[in-house]
Design a protein around this motif. Structure first.
Motif, mmCIF file in Angstrom:
data_model
loop_
_atom_site.group_PDB
_atom_site.id
_atom_site.type_symbol
_atom_site.label_atom_id
_atom_site.label_comp_id
_atom_site.label_asym_id
_atom_site.label_seq_id
_atom_site.Cartn_x
_atom_site.Cartn_y
_atom_site.Cartn_z
ATOM 1 N N PHE A 100 0.618 -1.112 0.002
ATOM 2 C CA PHE A 100 0.180 0.084 -0.155
ATOM 3 C C PHE A 100 0.904 1.341 -0.152
ATOM 4 C CE2 PHE A 100 -3.380 -2.805 1.070
ATOM 5 C CZ PHE A 100 -4.630 -2.074 0.977
ATOM 6 N N ILE A 101 0.486 2.386 -0.557
ATOM 7 C CA ILE A 101 0.888 3.571 -0.278
ATOM 8 C C ILE A 101 0.204 4.395 0.387
ATOM 9 C CG2 ILE A 101 1.347 5.595 -1.849
ATOM 10 C CD1 ILE A 101 0.853 3.943 -4.282
ATOM 11 N N SER A 102 1.217 4.913 1.265
ATOM 12 C CA SER A 102 0.461 5.922 2.488
ATOM 13 C C SER A 102 0.857 7.418 2.703
ATOM 14 C CB SER A 102 0.666 5.285 3.819
ATOM 15 O OG SER A 102 2.098 5.575 4.386
ATOM 16 N N THR A 103 0.176 8.171 3.182
ATOM 17 C CA THR A 103 0.750 9.591 3.637
ATOM 18 C C THR A 103 1.380 9.439 5.122
ATOM 19 O OG1 THR A 103 -1.595 10.064 4.442
ATOM 20 C CG2 THR A 103 -0.699 10.927 2.170
ATOM 21 N N PRO A 104 1.928 10.265 5.766
ATOM 22 C CA PRO A 104 2.502 10.198 6.989
ATOM 23 C C PRO A 104 1.706 9.786 8.054
ATOM 24 C CG PRO A 104 3.289 12.318 6.106
ATOM 25 C CD PRO A 104 2.417 11.711 4.868
ATOM 26 N N GLN A 105 2.041 8.831 8.819
ATOM 27 C CA GLN A 105 0.910 7.875 9.774
ATOM 28 C C GLN A 105 0.476 8.700 10.474
ATOM 29 O OE1 GLN A 105 -0.062 4.530 9.381
ATOM 30 N NE2 GLN A 105 0.948 4.552 7.415
ATOM 31 N N ARG A 106 1.166 10.007 10.955
ATOM 32 C CA ARG A 106 0.709 10.745 12.139
ATOM 33 C C ARG A 106 -0.503 11.776 11.632
ATOM 34 N NH1 ARG A 106 5.146 13.162 9.872
ATOM 35 N NH2 ARG A 106 5.088 15.371 9.362
ATOM 36 N N ASP A 107 -0.817 11.776 10.302
ATOM 37 C CA ASP A 107 -1.741 12.654 9.838
ATOM 38 C C ASP A 107 -3.227 11.897 10.172
ATOM 39 O OD1 ASP A 107 -0.104 14.170 8.731
ATOM 40 O OD2 ASP A 107 -0.420 13.509 6.484
ATOM 41 N N ASN A 108 -4.100 12.859 10.527
ATOM 42 C CA ASN A 108 -5.550 12.466 10.798
ATOM 43 C C ASN A 108 -6.129 11.347 9.683
ATOM 44 O OD1 ASN A 108 -5.374 13.740 13.067
ATOM 45 N ND2 ASN A 108 -6.692 15.282 12.755
ATOM 46 N N TYR A 109 -5.946 11.929 8.452
ATOM 47 C CA TYR A 109 -6.456 11.184 7.289
ATOM 48 C C TYR A 109 -5.919 9.740 7.411
ATOM 49 C CZ TYR A 109 -7.632 9.434 2.668
ATOM 50 O OH TYR A 109 -7.979 8.569 1.668
ATOM 51 N N GLN A 110 -4.457 9.790 7.521
ATOM 52 C CA GLN A 110 -4.085 8.367 7.458
ATOM 53 C C GLN A 110 -4.580 7.391 8.506
ATOM 54 O OE1 GLN A 110 -2.218 7.244 4.661
ATOM 55 N NE2 GLN A 110 -2.586 5.160 5.713
ATOM 56 N N ARG A 111 -4.569 8.092 9.763
ATOM 57 C CA ARG A 111 -4.922 7.290 10.817
ATOM 58 C C ARG A 111 -6.248 6.672 10.592
ATOM 59 N NH1 ARG A 111 -2.392 11.343 14.454
ATOM 60 N NH2 ARG A 111 -4.693 12.118 14.524
ATOM 61 N N LEU A 112 -7.093 7.568 9.886
ATOM 62 C CA LEU A 112 -8.700 6.907 9.599
ATOM 63 C C LEU A 112 -8.571 6.009 8.596
ATOM 64 C CD1 LEU A 112 -11.738 7.900 9.631
ATOM 65 C CD2 LEU A 112 -11.386 9.251 7.562
ATOM 66 N N ALA B 194 -14.212 10.871 4.408
ATOM 67 C CA ALA B 194 -13.160 11.704 4.908
ATOM 68 C C ALA B 194 -13.939 13.076 5.096
ATOM 69 C CB ALA B 194 -12.105 11.890 3.886
ATOM 70 N N ASP B 195 -14.221 13.247 6.466
ATOM 71 C CA ASP B 195 -14.934 14.343 6.983
ATOM 72 C C ASP B 195 -13.896 15.605 6.847
ATOM 73 O OD1 ASP B 195 -17.017 12.816 7.865
ATOM 74 O OD2 ASP B 195 -16.456 12.984 10.028
ATOM 75 N N PHE B 196 -14.814 16.696 6.535
ATOM 76 C CA PHE B 196 -14.003 17.873 5.935
ATOM 77 C C PHE B 196 -14.700 19.094 6.008
ATOM 78 C CE2 PHE B 196 -13.093 20.828 2.421
ATOM 79 C CZ PHE B 196 -11.990 20.782 2.299
ATOM 80 N N GLY B 197 -14.221 20.034 6.664
ATOM 81 C CA GLY B 197 -14.603 21.393 7.181
ATOM 82 C C GLY B 197 -13.601 22.349 7.572
ATOM 83 N N ILE B 198 -14.026 23.250 8.359
ATOM 84 C CA ILE B 198 -13.357 24.639 8.662
ATOM 85 C C ILE B 198 -13.085 24.526 10.012
ATOM 86 C CG2 ILE B 198 -13.086 27.007 8.419
ATOM 87 C CD1 ILE B 198 -15.038 26.926 6.084
#
Length: 310
Positions: free
Chosen positions: A197-209, A276-280
């Motif tokens: 698999f390809i990932s973004t940094p594991q600390r990011d909220n999206y990757q943890r999700l 992926a929840d998305f907001g301000i």
């Protein structure tokens, strides 16, 4: 007096020595001693344990230091927000977003905003959610556009729930030749265990999700490639370097060549499984003004148009 007492307590705690604290602050040691002594008389408690070596703050001193630091932060926030409100004719906004917010989103947002507020200076920067949370709390950032943040001091306004997809390369044992879009089947997807698999940094909220979702499916993913952002990760997956779970807008067939379509499968994940929840996000105490409210409305409107509907 409170600002002097704050700096004196902070420096004494850091130095462990009254004379060194005085030298660091360019004042005399008797002056620091007098200010501390007056505070002790005023509060009726000892603030410094002078019998210890190095000297230390007492429990009361530690608690007073915390309150003074909080008071100082509140004052700084007040000054910044009042300036922010009074000077909006030539004001400044700093807006950060993670990589999910593309130029296709920012372009119409900025065009609409600057038609109405041409004299406001806006700085747009990219950063991950963890860094954004720190900068919001420190006051050096006005808004973060992206995933929800964790701090209770941050207000989060939801805008959209981005649907996600699997991108599966032809090297996978679950790859189906001759199909671009494949039906969602959890039993089939569970067979991705151990695949690249390809990932973004594991600390990011999206990757943890995403990692938690894969685990819930029973997929023990082998994250063999980690890249800084979801754009690059999605591009690598579309070029069949590895599998990925990515927002649907990053893997739409209109952005893929006919050759690329031959070598990957796209599996649309039902929105009741994961989005992926998305907001301000912004600090709860931030005073709202007309330009700020308009900017929130414009971002909400543009992102809603950009989000795929299922």
């Amino acid at each position: 007096m409170n600002s002097k007492l704050l700096s004196f307590l902070e420096e004494i705690k850091a130095q462990g020595n009254m004379s060194k604290a005085a030298q660091a602050l360019f004042v005399t040691q008797p002056y620091i001693s007098r200010v501390i002594k007056n505070a002790e008389v005023n509060f009726g408690v000892r603030l410094i344990d002078r019998s210890s070596h190095p000297i230390q703050l007492t429990y009361a001193g530690e608690r007073l230091l915390v309150y003074l630091q909080d008071e100082n932060r509140l004052r700084a926030n007040l000054d910044r927000e009042m300036t922010h409100l009074s000077q909006f004719k030539y004001g400044h906004l700093t807006i950060a977003s993670n990589e999910i917010v593309t130029d296709d989103v920012y372009r119409p947002v900025l065009i609409r905003f600057y038609k109405k507020y041409p004299n406001i200076h806006a700085q747009i920067i990219r950063m991950n959610s963890r860094d954004a949370e720190k900068r919001l709390l420190s006051g050096s950032l006005d808004f973060f556009v992206g995933h929800p943040l964790q701090s209770p001091k941050v207000e989060y306004v939801p805008i959209a729930k981005l649907p996600l997809v699997f991108v599966i390369p032809e090297s996978s044992k679950v790859f189906k030749e001759g199909q671009l879009y494949v039906d969602y089947n959890e039993d089939e997807l569970a067979r991705l265990t151990g695949e690249s698999f390809i990932s973004t940094p594991q600390r990011d909220n999206y990757q943890r999700l995403v990692t938690n979702y894969l685990s819930d499916l029973g997929i023990s993913a082998e994250f063999s490639i980690e890249v800084p952002d979801i754009h690059l990760a999605s591009d690598l997956a579309i070029n069949h370097v590895g599998a990925i779970v990515t927002p649907e807008p990053f893997a739409e067939d209109k952005y893929m060549s006919d050759e690329q379509k031959k070598h990957v499968n796209i599996v649309k994940i039902p929105t009741d499984k994961i989005t992926a929840d998305f907001g301000i996000s912004y600090i709860k105490t931030k005073q709202q003004s007309e330009p700020v409210n308009d900017l929130l409305d414009i971002i909400s409107d543009v992102v809603d148009q950009y989000t795929p509907k299922r």
